[in-house]
Design an enzyme around this catalytic site. Sequence first.
Site, mmCIF file in Angstrom:
data_model
loop_
_atom_site.group_PDB
_atom_site.id
_atom_site.type_symbol
_atom_site.label_atom_id
_atom_site.label_comp_id
_atom_site.label_asym_id
_atom_site.label_seq_id
_atom_site.Cartn_x
_atom_site.Cartn_y
_atom_site.Cartn_z
ATOM 1 N N LYS A 176 0.841 -1.197 0.000
ATOM 2 C CA LYS A 176 0.000 0.000 0.000
ATOM 3 C C LYS A 176 0.878 1.251 0.000
ATOM 4 O O LYS A 176 1.434 1.640 1.018
ATOM 5 C CB LYS A 176 -0.934 0.026 1.223
ATOM 6 C CG LYS A 176 -2.151 0.887 0.920
ATOM 7 C CD LYS A 176 -2.709 1.651 2.091
ATOM 8 C CE LYS A 176 -1.995 2.905 2.448
ATOM 9 N NZ LYS A 176 -1.917 3.947 1.412
ATOM 10 N N SER A 230 4.721 7.764 9.898
ATOM 11 C CA SER A 230 4.813 8.594 11.098
ATOM 12 C C SER A 230 4.703 7.740 12.364
ATOM 13 O O SER A 230 4.103 6.657 12.358
ATOM 14 C CB SER A 230 3.695 9.630 11.075
ATOM 15 O OG SER A 230 2.463 8.973 10.974
ATOM 16 N N GLU A 251 9.157 1.508 10.859
ATOM 17 C CA GLU A 251 10.210 2.513 10.622
ATOM 18 C C GLU A 251 9.509 3.854 10.719
ATOM 19 O O GLU A 251 8.673 4.179 9.871
ATOM 20 C CB GLU A 251 10.824 2.352 9.230
ATOM 21 C CG GLU A 251 11.398 0.985 8.929
ATOM 22 C CD GLU A 251 12.685 0.696 9.675
ATOM 23 O OE1 GLU A 251 13.259 1.617 10.276
ATOM 24 O OE2 GLU A 251 13.088 -0.477 9.670
ATOM 25 N N CYS A 285 13.232 11.038 6.867
ATOM 26 C CA CYS A 285 13.213 10.596 8.271
ATOM 27 C C CYS A 285 14.595 10.671 8.894
ATOM 28 O O CYS A 285 14.719 10.749 10.107
ATOM 29 C CB CYS A 285 12.677 9.171 8.343
ATOM 30 S SG CYS A 285 13.553 8.066 7.238
ATOM 31 N N GLU A 382 9.864 16.546 14.972
ATOM 32 C CA GLU A 382 10.223 16.283 13.581
ATOM 33 C C GLU A 382 9.492 17.290 12.685
ATOM 34 O O GLU A 382 8.264 17.339 12.687
ATOM 35 C CB GLU A 382 9.808 14.857 13.195
ATOM 36 C CG GLU A 382 10.172 14.525 11.759
ATOM 37 C CD GLU A 382 9.750 13.118 11.338
ATOM 38 O OE1 GLU A 382 8.593 12.733 11.596
ATOM 39 O OE2 GLU A 382 10.587 12.415 10.746
HETATM 40 P P1 NAD Z 1 1.990 8.527 7.395
HETATM 41 O O1 NAD Z 1 2.168 7.815 8.681
HETATM 42 O O2 NAD Z 1 0.960 9.583 7.328
HETATM 43 O O3 NAD Z 1 1.640 7.497 6.233
HETATM 44 C C1 NAD Z 1 2.457 6.379 5.962
HETATM 45 C C2 NAD Z 1 1.620 5.321 5.274
HETATM 46 O O4 NAD Z 1 0.622 4.868 6.177
HETATM 47 C C3 NAD Z 1 0.868 5.808 4.043
HETATM 48 O O5 NAD Z 1 0.843 4.784 3.076
HETATM 49 C C4 NAD Z 1 -0.522 6.065 4.578
HETATM 50 O O6 NAD Z 1 -1.513 5.979 3.574
HETATM 51 C C5 NAD Z 1 -0.656 4.920 5.563
HETATM 52 N N1 NAD Z 1 -1.676 5.110 6.597
HETATM 53 C C6 NAD Z 1 -2.252 6.255 7.016
HETATM 54 N N2 NAD Z 1 -3.177 5.988 7.973
HETATM 55 C C7 NAD Z 1 -3.156 4.651 8.172
HETATM 56 C C8 NAD Z 1 -3.854 3.767 9.037
HETATM 57 N N3 NAD Z 1 -4.757 4.201 9.893
HETATM 58 N N4 NAD Z 1 -3.568 2.458 8.964
HETATM 59 C C9 NAD Z 1 -2.629 1.988 8.119
HETATM 60 N N5 NAD Z 1 -1.942 2.775 7.270
HETATM 61 C C10 NAD Z 1 -2.197 4.093 7.295
HETATM 62 O O7 NAD Z 1 3.444 9.081 6.993
HETATM 63 P P2 NAD Z 1 3.816 9.975 5.741
HETATM 64 O O8 NAD Z 1 3.291 11.351 5.988
HETATM 65 O O9 NAD Z 1 3.474 9.267 4.481
HETATM 66 O O10 NAD Z 1 5.404 9.968 5.864
HETATM 67 C C11 NAD Z 1 6.099 10.807 6.712
HETATM 68 C C12 NAD Z 1 6.509 10.093 7.982
HETATM 69 O O11 NAD Z 1 7.175 8.882 7.657
HETATM 70 C C13 NAD Z 1 7.527 10.896 8.778
HETATM 71 O O12 NAD Z 1 7.216 10.840 10.142
HETATM 72 C C14 NAD Z 1 8.833 10.187 8.493
HETATM 73 O O13 NAD Z 1 9.815 10.358 9.468
HETATM 74 C C15 NAD Z 1 8.389 8.779 8.371
HETATM 75 N N6 NAD Z 1 9.374 8.009 7.613
HETATM 76 C C16 NAD Z 1 10.152 7.121 8.287
HETATM 77 C C17 NAD Z 1 11.116 6.397 7.602
HETATM 78 C C18 NAD Z 1 11.978 5.409 8.324
HETATM 79 O O14 NAD Z 1 12.566 4.564 7.656
HETATM 80 N N7 NAD Z 1 12.075 5.453 9.637
HETATM 81 C C19 NAD Z 1 11.265 6.567 6.232
HETATM 82 C C20 NAD Z 1 10.451 7.485 5.584
HETATM 83 C C21 NAD Z 1 9.502 8.187 6.282
#
Ligand code: NAD
Length: 478
Positions: A176, A230, A251, A285, A382
């Site tokens: 997804k 996140s 992650e 991240c 962040e």
């Molecule tokens: P997000 O958490 O909003 O979304 C991540 C994914 O989760 C998306 O595919 C989203 O559609 C899905 N999602 C949203 N709500 C959900 C739910 N209730 N159940 C299951 N899936 C759901 O994050 P984002 O805004 O896409 O990305 C930014 C965040 O990701 C930042 O906090 C960043 O630090 C983190 N990030 C971490 C890493 C790492 O490797 N640690 C890498 C990249 C990004």
Amino acid sequence: MKKPCETRLFINGEYQNSADGRTIPLINPATEETWCEVAAANESDIERAVNGAQKAFENGWRDMAPGKRAEILFNIARLIRQHQEELAELEMLNIGKPISDARDEAALCARIFEYYAGAVGKFFGETIPVARGGFDFTIRQPMGVVAAIVPWNFPFPIASWKTAPALAAGNCVVLKPASLSPLTALRLAGLAHEAGLPAGVLQVLSGSGGKIGDLLVTHPLVKKISFTGSTSIGARIMELASKDIKRVSLELGGKSPNIIFADADLDLAASSSPMSVFANCGQDCCARSRIFVERKIYDAFVQRFVEATRALAIGDPSRAETQVGPMVSSSQRESVESFIESARVAKRDIVCGGDRPNGKGFYLRPAVVLGCETSDLIWREEVFGPAVCIRPFDDEEEMLREVNASPYGLSGSLWTNDLKRALRVAKRVESGVLSVNSHSSVHVEAPFGGFKQSGLGRDLGMAALEGFTELKNVYIAL
Ligand code: NAD
């Protein structure tokens, strides 16, 4: 409206519309124009995708000879290389990623598939001389259907570094992508199918995580959730998964330090540090968004850092020389601006950037903030955008206390030419990844993941294969 590529879900070996025909518009961050509509999966699409993946697992993928599985993964890598330019352009149009970064990332994805193709035959159990005699050995078994949920900042690499090891280990994957960035994941599914991956082994569901996330995570046939995103959504997934003890790897967010000691190579540290936080427009991240500089060299470092920041090539992501493109969306830019505004209100010194250039696109000039207190929001949270805070330090212990005061612990950099100090400080920084005299965080061959609220489990390297298998012990009485 231009239809750039496949925008439908990929289920059971075919592109198809969502069951209710709903779509989500995609906006080009560089032009602010809506340029295509992508299928938005719903409950019945999840059912079809998960059931199809389970069937594919039981009917062949689980038991396929490892050599054949490896061959298919190598084929996927080859097709990614052949389509590198197309995939890079998709990522650029989709999220505003500078084209040269997008090309590098596509090449990285090919390497990821090659690495795990090669790893198929190199990951195995062991024999154990148990006390009672007989013959005891372990097997690494695939789990079944794995849900891979990925964010929008590095859509193709993160989709690849979850999908490739999961498939190598013999699982089927329901991928997804984030609602903002589905295009490379959808294209990957088509290429993988062309490479010989059987129908159902990789399903891709675009759409809103808020709408379908819970259903996917709680689906009884989904055995593991590998999530990047996140910390708040990660915590929610962990909570939902706890009900039936599903496996999770997370992650999550970061607030990574960049520590510069006075004996470091100042020119190299200062000239390379801006891109350690402003690459991908700070939407990283691992962004080194808190810089700790030993007081003796603080002024000299800041001067060089600001000069190097002002010299960054910001603008049109389609130009090969662009280093910093637009942010992914209007709301992401507004969120970053609110952090910068909080620093302004607190009368911190914003020595450059933080403003929007004229014209279209979600651009924001990289902001350098001095004089922060450690209680400031912009220092603690962040930001996930182009803003950095720099503070001087006098004492190593005190600096380490502040580094480790963050609830996050993903990545970081440390600059010194004193080997003993490098080892001492590297051990003390609470993060899953740390680089000395460098800013690199991601190596295909090495584990990647976080301490504390930055995550659980590891992606990449052989560690990822551990996370996509169950460990079984078999004892045979002789
Ligand atoms: P997000 O958490 O909003 O979304 C991540 C994914 O989760 C998306 O595919 C989203 O559609 C899905 N999602 C949203 N709500 C959900 C739910 N209730 N159940 C299951 N899936 C759901 O994050 P984002 O805004 O896409 O990305 C930014 C965040 O990701 C930042 O906090 C960043 O630090 C983190 N990030 C971490 C890493 C790492 O490797 N640690 C890498 C990249 C990004």
